[in-house]
Design a protein around this motif. Structure first.
Motif, short mmCIF file in Angstrom:
data_model
loop_
_atom_site.label_atom_id
_atom_site.label_comp_id
_atom_site.label_asym_id
_atom_site.label_seq_id
_atom_site.Cartn_x
_atom_site.Cartn_y
_atom_site.Cartn_z
N PHE A 79 -22.47 5.39 36.09
CA PHE A 79 -23.34 6.45 35.58
C PHE A 79 -24.34 6.85 36.64
CE2 PHE A 79 -27.11 7.86 33.22
CZ PHE A 79 -26.52 8.89 32.52
N GLU A 95 -5.11 4.54 49.16
CA GLU A 95 -5.13 3.12 48.90
C GLU A 95 -6.23 2.80 47.92
OE1 GLU A 95 -5.31 0.63 52.42
OE2 GLU A 95 -3.89 2.01 53.34
N GLU A 108 -16.09 1.95 51.38
CA GLU A 108 -17.42 1.39 51.57
C GLU A 108 -18.06 1.91 52.85
OE1 GLU A 108 -14.69 -0.19 50.97
OE2 GLU A 108 -14.92 -1.48 49.22
N GLN A 147 -12.68 11.36 51.21
CA GLN A 147 -12.02 10.52 50.20
C GLN A 147 -10.99 11.31 49.41
OE1 GLN A 147 -13.51 7.86 47.31
NE2 GLN A 147 -15.48 7.76 48.32
N ALA A 148 -11.42 12.51 49.00
CA ALA A 148 -10.52 13.33 48.19
C ALA A 148 -9.31 13.75 49.00
CB ALA A 148 -11.27 14.56 47.67
N PRO A 176 -9.37 0.87 47.14
CA PRO A 176 -10.33 0.10 47.93
C PRO A 176 -10.51 -1.29 47.33
CG PRO A 176 -11.44 1.78 46.63
CD PRO A 176 -9.99 1.98 46.40
N ASN A 177 -10.90 -2.25 48.13
CA ASN A 177 -11.13 -3.57 47.54
C ASN A 177 -12.38 -4.23 48.09
OD1 ASN A 177 -10.22 -4.29 50.08
ND2 ASN A 177 -8.11 -4.43 49.36
N LEU A 207 -17.29 12.43 50.56
CA LEU A 207 -16.55 12.64 49.31
C LEU A 207 -15.31 13.48 49.58
CD1 LEU A 207 -19.56 13.37 46.97
CD2 LEU A 207 -18.06 11.40 46.86
N ARG A 213 -6.00 13.75 43.51
CA ARG A 213 -7.01 13.46 44.53
C ARG A 213 -8.03 12.53 43.87
NH1 ARG A 213 -6.74 18.09 48.03
NH2 ARG A 213 -4.54 18.09 48.55
N ILE A 214 -8.22 11.36 44.46
CA ILE A 214 -9.06 10.36 43.81
C ILE A 214 -10.31 10.08 44.65
CG2 ILE A 214 -9.16 7.98 42.98
CD1 ILE A 214 -5.98 8.30 42.81
N VAL A 215 -11.48 10.14 44.02
CA VAL A 215 -12.73 9.80 44.70
C VAL A 215 -13.38 8.61 43.98
CG1 VAL A 215 -15.08 10.58 45.17
CG2 VAL A 215 -13.17 12.14 45.54
N TRP A 216 -13.68 7.59 44.75
CA TRP A 216 -14.36 6.41 44.17
C TRP A 216 -15.85 6.57 44.37
CZ3 TRP A 216 -11.45 2.99 41.48
CH2 TRP A 216 -10.07 3.03 41.70
N VAL A 217 -16.63 6.54 43.30
CA VAL A 217 -18.07 6.75 43.42
C VAL A 217 -18.88 5.45 43.25
CG1 VAL A 217 -18.07 9.18 42.82
CG2 VAL A 217 -18.19 7.48 41.01
N TYR A 218 -18.24 4.38 42.90
CA TYR A 218 -18.91 3.08 42.76
C TYR A 218 -20.13 3.15 41.85
CZ TYR A 218 -15.78 1.04 46.09
OH TYR A 218 -14.66 0.57 46.70
N ALA A 245 -19.20 14.55 43.55
CA ALA A 245 -17.77 14.22 43.63
C ALA A 245 -16.94 15.33 42.99
CB ALA A 245 -17.50 12.89 42.94
#
Lengths: 357, 306
Positions: free
Chosen positions: A191, A354, B270, B261-262, A356-357, B258, A183-188, A199
């Motif tokens: 730090f 996917e 975004e 997303q998970a 993100p881009n 979140l 399970r992947i979470v992008w936090v952008y 997250a």
């Protein structure tokens, strides 16, 4: 107009004067993306800086600026550093790339080194570590230790380096445990403890009992500890204040030997623009102590994997590996080439979601 | 996509945690603005509260003492605002912004020795039977005391403003300070107390982040929560329960995105990341259509001679 010209030349003259004055000492500058006390990425770079000071003593002078935002502000900081007579400047975040190239073109006599970057020039080197080798060992431990078969991954920005880490960790977790799921979470952010903690909590609530992170704070460790039975890994530095559990191992960044070698090269006048990408075998990537919370046989397997990566007997991306859409990336026994790895923008088969881009 | 992996009970429980810092700061600022003072320094007071609370609880080993210290720290910083705006009659907007910048710098300085330190854990409320109830237990009965304090404070502030003489006087000062002065109320004194209360609440909110939500100290860790609290007060039309709703909505969507997303929801990240701000503003704008307006003297400088 005239006044501006005058002022500019005055500043230039001042800059020249300072560099002339500082000629006996080699001045090495470091630009950091986070605070030196982040306990992770920036902390390890600062350890490298201290090692340079310890190695050369009075022959060098080091300066650093912490908490520099990626983008235009980095250019201001770099210009300032160059004007103040730095001979060698390390910019230690991917997002400093543009700024480094721009400033380097205006100061041809100053040497620049950009970490994890890809743009080079006559006075700009790039250097990075093969963190994906560490991710392979980490993935193996994670896959072996998960009981819910769900591994949470806190990802920072969707750049090749982060994607490479996810792929490598997944590949080796899957080898250890075919039922594993990421399970992947992008936090952008690199730090931001509050975001990282949120997250981690979201991932734990969804059943993840192993948290991998590509962000620099120990906040996910605190969340794992609170949850009680969740495993975490140190990122960049050892994060041993959370050992022996939840932190069971760590990927270590070891910059000191490289920083010392490059400073020496500037002193000797042998500095050249190069692209360095070192891994476990050169010692730029280390594996933090695997604690007793890890079963003995898993620990032994992990250490064997590390040894195979060190000697080069095994490459972390060895075929057969398919891309996410099922097309063949590497045939059986084929090994990924550095160019593909450096520009990796795809997930391998089995990872859901996917990029993100 | 696997939405079934999102546990609604845990989601509600963690959105309450995510909302509490904003709620505390917003309730404090609500009182300040009801008294006719616009203090834009919430972010600064929060971050000073965060480091004061963190440092004191690390030194004493007691999170509760830390929270008290955080409230005092926030109130002390807000006293600077009192001196500037109530005695020196400086511009409130400029003073508030200065307070934020000063607070961020001061907190970095105070926090030098506390980076990477672990704070003592705050005990969770653990009631023998109630906390183990299936759905209600995790949502209502197994949080930390400060979270309940935030809800109680909201209720108390609402009752105070609506039913008590103190609330009436406070509102009078905020609506028309000249009239209040003519009636013999000490405008400056009342405003001073309101500002100190606002500072203490913001300090508590900050400490909640550094002691419970993260828990860790890093520079700039409030990351804009103070500004969100400020915006909430306006969009909530200066009504305590709406501020609570707004805070929970914001916290909820932050946590929800979140989780989505998970769970692998195929909405671009975004959009998910900006959704808390958008949805909170939208809902509160719709709610505030009832034309309740700002306190009439908000941001105006009072001097008895005018």
């Amino acid at each position: 107009m005239k006044l501006t010209t005058l002022l500019t030349s005055a500043v230039m003259a001042l800059g020249l004067a300072t560099s002339a004055y500082a000629e006996d000492k080699t001045k090495v500058g470091f630009v950091y993306v986070g605070p030196v006390g982040d306990g992770g990425w920036t902390f390890t770079h600062d350890q490298g800086r201290k090692a340079v000071e310890a190695e050369f003593g009075d022959a060098v002078e080091t300066v650093f600026v912490e908490n520099v935002a990626e983008g235009p502000d980095a250019e201001r900081v770099l210009t300032q550093m160059a004007l103040n007579g730095a001979d060698l400047i390390f910019t230690t975040s991917f997002g400093f790339g543009e700024a480094t190239i721009n400033v380097a073109s205006r100061f041809p006599d100053v040497k620049f080194e950009h970490a994890t970057g890809y743009q080079r020039a006559d006075n700009v080197s790039t250097y990075s570590a093969r963190f994906y080798e560490g991710r392979a060992v980490q993935g193996h431990i994670a896959g072996s230790m998960t009981e819910s078969n769900i591994i949470g991954y806190i990802a920072s920005y969707p750049i090749p380096e982060v994607i490479r880490g996810i792929n490598s960790a997944y590949l080796h977790a899957k080898k250890a445990n075919p039922d594993v799921e990421f399970r992947i979470v992008w936090v952008y952010t690199w730090f931001d403890p509050a975001k990282e903690a949120d997250a981690a909590k979201a991932l734990i609530e969804q059943g993840a009992d192993v948290i991998l992170q590509h962000t620099d704070s120990t906040a996910p460790h605190a969340a794992a500890q609170e949850a009680g039975n969740v495993v975490a890994f140190g990122q960049a530095s050892d994060m041993s204040q959370y050992a022996p559990f939840p932190r069971v191992s760590a990927i270590l960044d070891v910059w000191a030997p490289y920083y010392i070698a490059r400073t020496q090269a500037v002193m000797d006048g042998t500095w050249e623009s190069v692209d360095t990408w070192h891994g476990i075998s050169e010692g730029m990537v280390g594996i933090g102590e695997i604690t007793d919370a890890v079963p003995a046989e898993v620990k032994a397997e992990a250490l064997a994997l590390k040894e195979a990566l060190r000697t080069g007997a095994y490459h972390a991306f060895t075929g057969p590996i398919n891309k996410q859409d099922g097309s063949v990336w590497l045939a059986d026994g084929e090994v990924a080439d550095d160019a593909t790895l450096a520009g990796m923008t795809f997930y391998i088969q089995g990872i859901e979601g996917e990029i993100p881009n | 996509m696997d939405l079934s992996s999102i546990n609604p009970v845990l989601l509600v429980a963690s959105l309450m945690v995510a909302a509490t810092p904003i709620l505390l700061a917003a309730i404090g600022e609500l009182i300040v603005e009801k008294a006719g003072v616009l203090n834009l320094g919430v972010e600064g007071m929060m971050i000073v509260g965060a480091i004061c609370g963190f440092a004191i609880s690390v030194e004493t080993g007691s999170p509760i003492v830390g929270f008290v210290g955080a409230a005092i720290g926030g109130a002390l910083l807000s006293y600077l605002f009192v001196i500037l705006t109530q005695y020196a009659l400086a511009n409130q907007v400029a003073s508030g912004l200065a307070l934020t910048l000063f607070g961020l710098g001061l907190s970095s300085l105070l926090g030098q020795g506390y980076v990477g330190v672990r704070p003592p854990p705050t005990p969770q409320l653990d009631l023998p039977v109630l906390s183990d109830l299936p759905v209600v237990g995790p949502i209502l009965f197994s949080h930390d005391p400060i979270l309940y304090f935030g809800i109680l404070l909201t209720a108390a502030v609402w009752a105070m403003l609506k039913f008590t003489r103190v609330g009436l006087i406070l509102r009078a000062v905020g609506e028309n300070h000249d009239a209040a002065h003519a009636l013999g109320y000490k405008v400056v004194r009342i405003r001073t107390l309101a500002i100190l209360f606002g500072g203490a609440c913001a300090g508590l909110g900050g400490a909640y982040i550094s002691l419970i939500r993260v828990p860790q100290w890093t520079e700039g860790m409030t990351a804009g929560a103070g500004w969100i609290a400020l915006a909430l007060v306006v969009f909530a039309s200066w009504k305590p329960w709406r501020a609570l709703l707004g805070a929970y909505l914001f916290g909820g969507i932050t946590v929800m995105q979140l989780n989505l997303q998970a769970a692998g929801v195929a909405i671009p990240v975004e959009y998910l990341a900006m959704s808390p701000y958008l949805i909170t503003i939208l809902v509160l704008v719709v709610l505030s259509a009832d034309k309740s307006s700002a306190p009439a003297s908000l941001g105006r400088i009072f001097h008895a001679s005018n």
